[in-house]
Design a protein around this motif. Structure first.
Motif, PDB file in Angstrom:
ATOM      1  N   VAL A 155      30.645  47.510  33.540  1.00 30.86           N
ATOM      2  CA  VAL A 155      31.083  46.400  32.690  1.00 30.86           C
ATOM      3  C   VAL A 155      29.892  45.963  31.842  1.00 30.86           C
ATOM      4  O   VAL A 155      28.751  45.948  32.319  1.00 30.86           O
ATOM      5  N   ARG A 156      30.163  45.604  30.584  1.00 27.20           N
ATOM      6  CA  ARG A 156      29.096  45.141  29.698  1.00 27.20           C
ATOM      7  C   ARG A 156      28.416  43.907  30.269  1.00 27.20           C
ATOM      8  O   ARG A 156      29.044  43.107  30.961  1.00 27.20           O
ATOM      9  N   ASP A 157      27.127  43.734  29.962  1.00 22.54           N
ATOM     10  CA  ASP A 157      26.341  42.651  30.561  1.00 22.54           C
ATOM     11  C   ASP A 157      26.965  41.280  30.313  1.00 22.54           C
ATOM     12  O   ASP A 157      27.045  40.455  31.221  1.00 22.54           O
ATOM     13  N   LYS A 211      32.192  41.155  46.331  1.00 18.61           N
ATOM     14  CA  LYS A 211      31.649  42.344  46.984  1.00 18.61           C
ATOM     15  C   LYS A 211      31.530  43.514  46.002  1.00 18.61           C
ATOM     16  O   LYS A 211      30.658  44.377  46.158  1.00 18.61           O
ATOM     17  N   LEU A 212      32.414  43.531  45.005  1.00 14.96           N
ATOM     18  CA  LEU A 212      32.410  44.627  44.027  1.00 14.96           C
ATOM     19  C   LEU A 212      31.357  44.437  42.939  1.00 14.96           C
ATOM     20  O   LEU A 212      30.911  45.413  42.320  1.00 14.96           O
ATOM     21  N   LEU A 213      30.946  43.196  42.706  1.00 14.00           N
ATOM     22  CA  LEU A 213      30.020  42.891  41.611  1.00 14.00           C
ATOM     23  C   LEU A 213      28.723  43.708  41.643  1.00 14.00           C
ATOM     24  O   LEU A 213      28.292  44.206  40.592  1.00 14.00           O
ATOM     25  N   PRO A 214      28.048  43.859  42.804  1.00 18.71           N
ATOM     26  CA  PRO A 214      26.815  44.666  42.804  1.00 18.71           C
ATOM     27  C   PRO A 214      27.030  46.097  42.322  1.00 18.71           C
ATOM     28  O   PRO A 214      26.177  46.647  41.612  1.00 18.71           O
ATOM     29  N   GLU A 215      28.164  46.701  42.686  1.00 20.61           N
ATOM     30  CA  GLU A 215      28.447  48.070  42.248  1.00 20.61           C
ATOM     31  C   GLU A 215      28.749  48.108  40.752  1.00 20.61           C
ATOM     32  O   GLU A 215      28.351  49.048  40.064  1.00 20.61           O
ATOM     33  N   LEU A 216      29.459  47.103  40.260  1.00 18.14           N
ATOM     34  CA  LEU A 216      29.726  47.031  38.823  1.00 18.14           C
ATOM     35  C   LEU A 216      28.429  46.907  38.040  1.00 18.14           C
ATOM     36  O   LEU A 216      28.265  47.506  36.974  1.00 18.14           O
ATOM     37  N   LYS A 217      27.494  46.128  38.581  1.00 23.79           N
ATOM     38  CA  LYS A 217      26.211  45.939  37.909  1.00 23.79           C
ATOM     39  C   LYS A 217      25.378  47.216  37.978  1.00 23.79           C
ATOM     40  O   LYS A 217      24.779  47.632  36.975  1.00 23.79           O
ATOM     41  N   LYS A 218      25.334  47.844  39.140  1.00 21.88           N
ATOM     42  CA  LYS A 218      24.516  49.042  39.328  1.00 21.88           C
ATOM     43  C   LYS A 218      25.013  50.198  38.464  1.00 21.88           C
ATOM     44  O   LYS A 218      24.213  50.932  37.871  1.00 21.88           O
ATOM     45  N   SER A 219      26.316  50.374  38.399  1.00 19.77           N
ATOM     46  CA  SER A 219      26.897  51.497  37.641  1.00 19.77           C
ATOM     47  C   SER A 219      27.066  51.185  36.166  1.00 19.77           C
ATOM     48  O   SER A 219      27.440  52.063  35.391  1.00 19.77           O
ATOM     49  N   VAL A 246      37.641  53.490  37.453  1.00 15.78           N
ATOM     50  CA  VAL A 246      38.350  53.066  38.661  1.00 15.78           C
ATOM     51  C   VAL A 246      37.837  51.701  39.109  1.00 15.78           C
ATOM     52  O   VAL A 246      38.617  50.821  39.511  1.00 15.78           O
ATOM     53  N   MET A 247      36.516  51.496  39.012  1.00 16.48           N
ATOM     54  CA  MET A 247      35.930  50.194  39.375  1.00 16.48           C
ATOM     55  C   MET A 247      36.469  49.079  38.485  1.00 16.48           C
ATOM     56  O   MET A 247      36.799  47.994  38.963  1.00 16.48           O
ATOM     57  N   ARG A 248      36.562  49.341  37.185  1.00 19.05           N
ATOM     58  CA  ARG A 248      37.058  48.307  36.255  1.00 19.05           C
ATOM     59  C   ARG A 248      38.514  47.967  36.549  1.00 19.05           C
ATOM     60  O   ARG A 248      38.906  46.790  36.520  1.00 19.05           O
ATOM     61  N   LEU A 249      39.314  48.992  36.819  1.00 21.41           N
ATOM     62  CA  LEU A 249      40.715  48.735  37.164  1.00 21.41           C
ATOM     63  C   LEU A 249      40.821  47.954  38.466  1.00 21.41           C
ATOM     64  O   LEU A 249      41.648  47.044  38.591  1.00 21.41           O
ATOM     65  N   LEU A 250      39.970  48.299  39.419  1.00 21.43           N
ATOM     66  CA  LEU A 250      39.968  47.598  40.702  1.00 21.43           C
ATOM     67  C   LEU A 250      39.598  46.130  40.502  1.00 21.43           C
ATOM     68  O   LEU A 250      40.191  45.236  41.112  1.00 21.43           O
ATOM     69  N   LYS A 251      38.649  45.887  39.632  1.00 23.77           N
ATOM     70  CA  LYS A 251      38.249  44.512  39.304  1.00 23.77           C
ATOM     71  C   LYS A 251      39.423  43.733  38.708  1.00 23.77           C
ATOM     72  O   LYS A 251      39.661  42.569  39.060  1.00 23.77           O
ATOM     73  N   ASP A 252      40.169  44.376  37.811  1.00 23.74           N
ATOM     74  CA  ASP A 252      41.314  43.708  37.188  1.00 23.74           C
ATOM     75  C   ASP A 252      42.405  43.399  38.216  1.00 23.74           C
ATOM     76  O   ASP A 252      43.037  42.335  38.156  1.00 23.74           O
ATOM     77  N   VAL A 253      42.635  44.323  39.129  1.00 24.86           N
ATOM     78  CA  VAL A 253      43.665  44.099  40.154  1.00 24.86           C
ATOM     79  C   VAL A 253      43.268  42.950  41.067  1.00 24.86           C
ATOM     80  O   VAL A 253      44.078  42.068  41.381  1.00 24.86           O
ATOM     81  N   TYR A 254      42.013  42.931  41.499  1.00 27.09           N
ATOM     82  CA  TYR A 254      41.533  41.845  42.360  1.00 27.09           C
ATOM     83  C   TYR A 254      41.652  40.498  41.646  1.00 27.09           C
ATOM     84  O   TYR A 254      42.017  39.489  42.267  1.00 27.09           O
ATOM     85  N   ALA A 255      41.344  40.480  40.345  1.00 26.90           N
ATOM     86  CA  ALA A 255      41.444  39.231  39.580  1.00 26.90           C
ATOM     87  C   ALA A 255      42.891  38.752  39.524  1.00 26.90           C
ATOM     88  O   ALA A 255      43.169  37.553  39.664  1.00 26.90           O
ATOM     89  N   ASN A 256      43.825  39.679  39.328  1.00 34.73           N
ATOM     90  CA  ASN A 256      45.240  39.309  39.293  1.00 34.73           C
ATOM     91  C   ASN A 256      45.731  38.838  40.656  1.00 34.73           C
ATOM     92  O   ASN A 256      46.631  38.000  40.745  1.00 34.73           O
ATOM     93  N   LEU A 257      45.136  39.389  41.714  1.00 34.76           N
ATOM     94  CA  LEU A 257      45.505  38.987  43.076  1.00 34.76           C
ATOM     95  C   LEU A 257      44.755  37.738  43.527  1.00 34.76           C
ATOM     96  O   LEU A 257      44.977  37.259  44.645  1.00 34.76           O
TER      97      LEU A 257
END
Length: 418
Positions: free
Chosen positions: A220-222, A209-217, A190-201
């Motif tokens: 996304v690959r490093d 704001k989402l990056l820390p959660e993507l890194k913690k969880s 869900v986080m990865r899809l949310l990242k893609d939607v934000y990028a398209n928008l």
């Protein structure tokens, strides 16, 4: 055979013994109910009881056997539905893998009606309908999946979000994903899809704001996370000025740009591409003295050839001090072609022509670049050394236009004769 013979002997002996008992004492049984009485011997009563038990057992067997065909038929029907569902599901999934969307949707949809677990069939059928461009059918199949398995809202929602993203329905997709985040806050997909939607928008603030959660969880690959960070903060820098009204003065622009720069995480503050873009934006708002200061500090922290080259293109507040700073770097980097090129340019700004020429020649001797060749040739022409500049360009034609094919050339004498 022997056992049967012994059994018969036992039965005959028991019968003789019971018959003897019946002759000696027939017994007496009286049954009275209201005004009715029944009198009989004990042995007759026992015979009636045995016959009644046998009759009841016989009737129960008949009733049971009469019901068995119904149960057997129901079991057969269930087994048949299960087998048909499995067979159609397999065919549907194979068709889906092969890209046969029409067959996949038909087989999977039919299998779902007989399946004990229809969720997978409906979701796969919805994908097949989407691939055909049948949005209405895809939405209907997703709704059937929700009704069939209400507890699978996250699975259905993710499939719907994928389809919405592929359709370009960004706003509905975003609303769907934000709802899913509340239901499954730790779901990395869900986080990865949310990242893609934000990028398209182009919502780079939301991605930041989402990056820390993507890194913690580790969603996304490093390597991709680092690239996403660079892209995000590069766009935040660019958009920081684009969002301002046209009439905004340079001082206010400078303040907004600095705020965007301060938001950069520590691991990106030394990125050459981001620094270069920050410097370019500073120059665009007539803040070159600030740009020179920032660049000087960055180079002092971490040597970078690209940034050293850029330092020679900036007009600082104190040109002599700027030249002196760059000359201080030559002790540790005497063979840097970009530093020598920068020193040549800064010498020109300070109108030290001979020193500039010397720096350009040293830089070109180390690395024959088009940029250094152009600077050297231009300076020679302005010094009146036109012939020398022409010869320099002629001798370094390969630098001006590289990757020329190997072709036969006429000799000078033949060319003159021609």
């Amino acid at each position: 055979m022997k056992k049967l013979f012994i059994l018969l002997l036992v039965i005959l002996a028991a019968g003789a013994w019971i018959g003897q008992l019946m002759v000696q004492d027939p017994g007496y049984v009286l049954i009275a109910f209201n005004q009715t009485t029944i009198e009989t011997s004990l042995w007759v009563m026992l015979v009636i009881g045995v016959l009644g038990f046998l009759l009841a057992h016989w009737l129960l067997n008949i009733l049971t056997n009469a019901m068995m065909p119904v149960k057997t038929l129901r079991n057969w029907r269930d087994r048949r539905n299960h087998n048909v569902s499995q067979r159609k599901t397999l065919k549907g999934l194979m068709a889906l893998s092969e890209g046969n969307w029409v067959k996949a949707q038909r087989q999977l949809g039919q299998a779902a009606e007989r399946s004990e677990i229809p969720l997978i069939n409906y979701l796969a059928a919805a994908r097949a309908a989407h691939e055909q461009g049948d949005d209405k059918a895809a939405d209907e199949l997703l709704q059937k999946a929700r009704v069939a398995t209400p507890q699978a809202e996250v699975a259905v929602g993710i499939t719907q979000a994928q389809i919405q993203l592929a359709r370009g329905q960004l706003e509905p997709c975003l609303a769907n994903l934000l709802k899913l985040r509340k239901l499954a806050p730790k779901n990395t997909y869900v986080m990865r899809l949310l990242k893609d939607v934000y990028a398209n928008l182009q919502d780079w603030d939301a991605i930041a704001k989402l990056l820390p959660e993507l890194k913690k969880s580790q969603a996304v690959r490093d390597d991709k996370l680092i690239a996403l960070e660079r892209q995000t903060y590069m766009n935040l820098l660019n958009h920081s000025l684009e969002q301002l009204p046209v009439e905004t003065d340079n001082a206010s622009r400078h303040s907004v740009l600095d705020q965007a720069w301060q938001k950069l995480p520590q691991n990106l503050s030394g990125e050459p591409a981001l620094i270069r873009r920050y410097i370019e934006l500073l120059i665009s708002i007539n803040a070159e003295p600030k740009a020179e200061q920032v660049l000087r500090e960055m180079i002092a922290k971490q040597w970078n050839e690209e940034l050293v080259n850029l330092y020679g293109r900036i007009v600082g507040q104190d040109l002599k001090k700027q030249l002196k700073v760059a000359q201080g770097w030559i002790k540790n980097h005497p063979d840097s072609p970009n530093l020598l090129l920068t020193l040549g340019r800064l010498s020109l700004r300070n109108q030290v022509w001979g020193q500039a020429l010397s720096y350009f020649e040293q830089s070109f001797a180390i690395q024959s670049s088009q940029e250094t060749l152009a600077e050297l040739s231009r300076l020679l022409r302005h010094l009146g050394e036109v012939e020398k500049a022409r010869d320099l360009m002629q001798d370094n034609l390969a630098v001006v236009a590289d990757n020329l094919p190997e072709l036969p050339q006429p000799k000078a004498e033949m060319a003159k004769a021609g």
